[in-house]
Design a protein around this motif. Sequence first.
Motif, PDB file in Angstrom:
ATOM      1  N   UNK A 116       0.826  -1.218   0.000  1.00 20.57           N
ATOM      2  CA  UNK A 116       0.000   0.000   0.000  1.00 20.57           C
ATOM      3  C   UNK A 116       0.858   1.265   0.000  1.00 20.57           C
ATOM      4  N   UNK A 117       1.987   1.229   0.712  1.00 18.50           N
ATOM      5  CA  UNK A 117       2.784   2.445   0.876  1.00 18.50           C
ATOM      6  C   UNK A 117       3.758   2.690  -0.269  1.00 18.50           C
ATOM      7  N   UNK A 118       4.265   1.614  -0.863  1.00 19.30           N
ATOM      8  CA  UNK A 118       5.319   1.764  -1.878  1.00 19.30           C
ATOM      9  C   UNK A 118       4.844   1.471  -3.298  1.00 19.30           C
ATOM     10  N   UNK A 119       4.073   0.395  -3.461  1.00 17.73           N
ATOM     11  CA  UNK A 119       3.695  -0.024  -4.806  1.00 17.73           C
ATOM     12  C   UNK A 119       2.443   0.677  -5.310  1.00 17.73           C
ATOM     13  N   UNK A 120       1.413   0.675  -4.502  1.00 16.33           N
ATOM     14  CA  UNK A 120       0.122   1.183  -4.973  1.00 16.33           C
ATOM     15  C   UNK A 120       0.172   2.631  -5.456  1.00 16.33           C
ATOM     16  N   UNK A 121       0.862   3.560  -4.762  1.00 15.82           N
ATOM     17  CA  UNK A 121       0.867   4.945  -5.241  1.00 15.82           C
ATOM     18  C   UNK A 121       1.486   5.132  -6.619  1.00 15.82           C
ATOM     19  N   UNK A 122       2.333   4.181  -7.033  1.00 17.22           N
ATOM     20  CA  UNK A 122       3.026   4.347  -8.322  1.00 17.22           C
ATOM     21  C   UNK A 122       2.344   3.633  -9.478  1.00 17.22           C
ATOM     22  N   UNK A 123       1.320   2.829  -9.177  1.00 16.81           N
ATOM     23  CA  UNK A 123       0.708   2.009 -10.228  1.00 16.81           C
ATOM     24  C   UNK A 123       0.106   2.863 -11.332  1.00 16.81           C
ATOM     25  N   UNK A 124      -0.524   3.957 -10.980  1.00 18.51           N
ATOM     26  CA  UNK A 124      -1.218   4.779 -11.968  1.00 18.51           C
ATOM     27  C   UNK A 124      -0.347   5.873 -12.564  1.00 18.51           C
ATOM     28  N   UNK A 125       0.957   5.842 -12.288  1.00 25.34           N
ATOM     29  CA  UNK A 125       1.874   6.845 -12.824  1.00 25.34           C
ATOM     30  C   UNK A 125       2.821   6.197 -13.821  1.00 25.34           C
ATOM     31  N   UNK A 126       3.062   6.904 -14.901  1.00 25.25           N
ATOM     32  CA  UNK A 126       3.882   6.342 -15.981  1.00 25.25           C
ATOM     33  C   UNK A 126       5.333   6.160 -15.562  1.00 25.25           C
ATOM     34  N   UNK A 127       5.844   7.013 -14.639  1.00 29.12           N
ATOM     35  CA  UNK A 127       7.243   6.910 -14.251  1.00 29.12           C
ATOM     36  C   UNK A 127       8.159   7.380 -15.377  1.00 29.12           C
ATOM     37  N   UNK A 128       9.425   6.975 -15.306  1.00 31.64           N
ATOM     38  CA  UNK A 128      10.361   7.349 -16.362  1.00 31.64           C
ATOM     39  C   UNK A 128      11.365   6.231 -16.575  1.00 31.64           C
TER      40      UNK A 128
END
Length: 276
Positions: A116-128
């Motif tokens: 919940x703290x590390x993976x979930x917040x990044x799922x909907x972001x494309x990143x780089x």
Amino acid sequence: MASGAAFGFHGLHLTTEAVAAFGELLLRGGLWGDRRLVPREWVELATRRHIDSLPFEDGSDDVDFSCGYGYQFWMSRHGYHGHGAFGQQCVVVPSHDLVVAVTAQGQAQDVLDAIWECLLPSVDHAGNTRDDEILADRLRRLSLAPVPGSAAPERSAKARLDASAEDSALPDGTTVIVDPVDGGWLLRLGSFPNVEVGHGDWRESSPLGRPVVAAGAWQGNMFVAELYVITTPHRVRLVVDADAGTAVARWSTVPLTGPSLALHLRSPLITRPDVA
């Protein structure tokens, strides 16, 4: 059981990939590709909250086990999860089109907190691209540390196993032979086929059908080896006292099938406790 009835609440021994595939089947509502394997209505019913679940009596903050319970699925702060013995997890989060499968020996709530703290917040972001490269490099370098100590390439040992220790992985009196080979050892455990042991790295073998990786080293007059049964949370620590001619082999956590290493390394694994 002896009646022939199957256990419905435990006893599945699956690879991490199989657990992930099961989670994907649930996420897709029972569809696998264009084939319907399970009715959608059953998936929706099984993964819905039916009863309350209370916090643990010891006061531990296992919040994701206090969100309610479906048909053998725990409701979570996000989605739901299947919880296996020793901390195995199949986490399904439909709102994020996400499945996480975990094979580990540890605290389940710690794993869920990390998701919940590390993976979930990044799922909907494309990143780089750079972030992806950093993650890929870190994943390549992750490993369990081999057993510290020396190789002593000319040194061998022979001992008899002392099974007086609780939950010994091997029967009392088992002959244990440590034979040096290039870069490691061959470990002979009674009538077992050879188990390959590396020094400074992990070597894989399948003496009874199921794969195991092992590393070892000499620590003074003691030969120490760690044997990990792949895709399970279980490992055996073998300690051979070359001077005394004795050895002990203990599980980090005893498997549900009992302490017999031979049973746990057979393929396919027998999960019914009434079957010898």
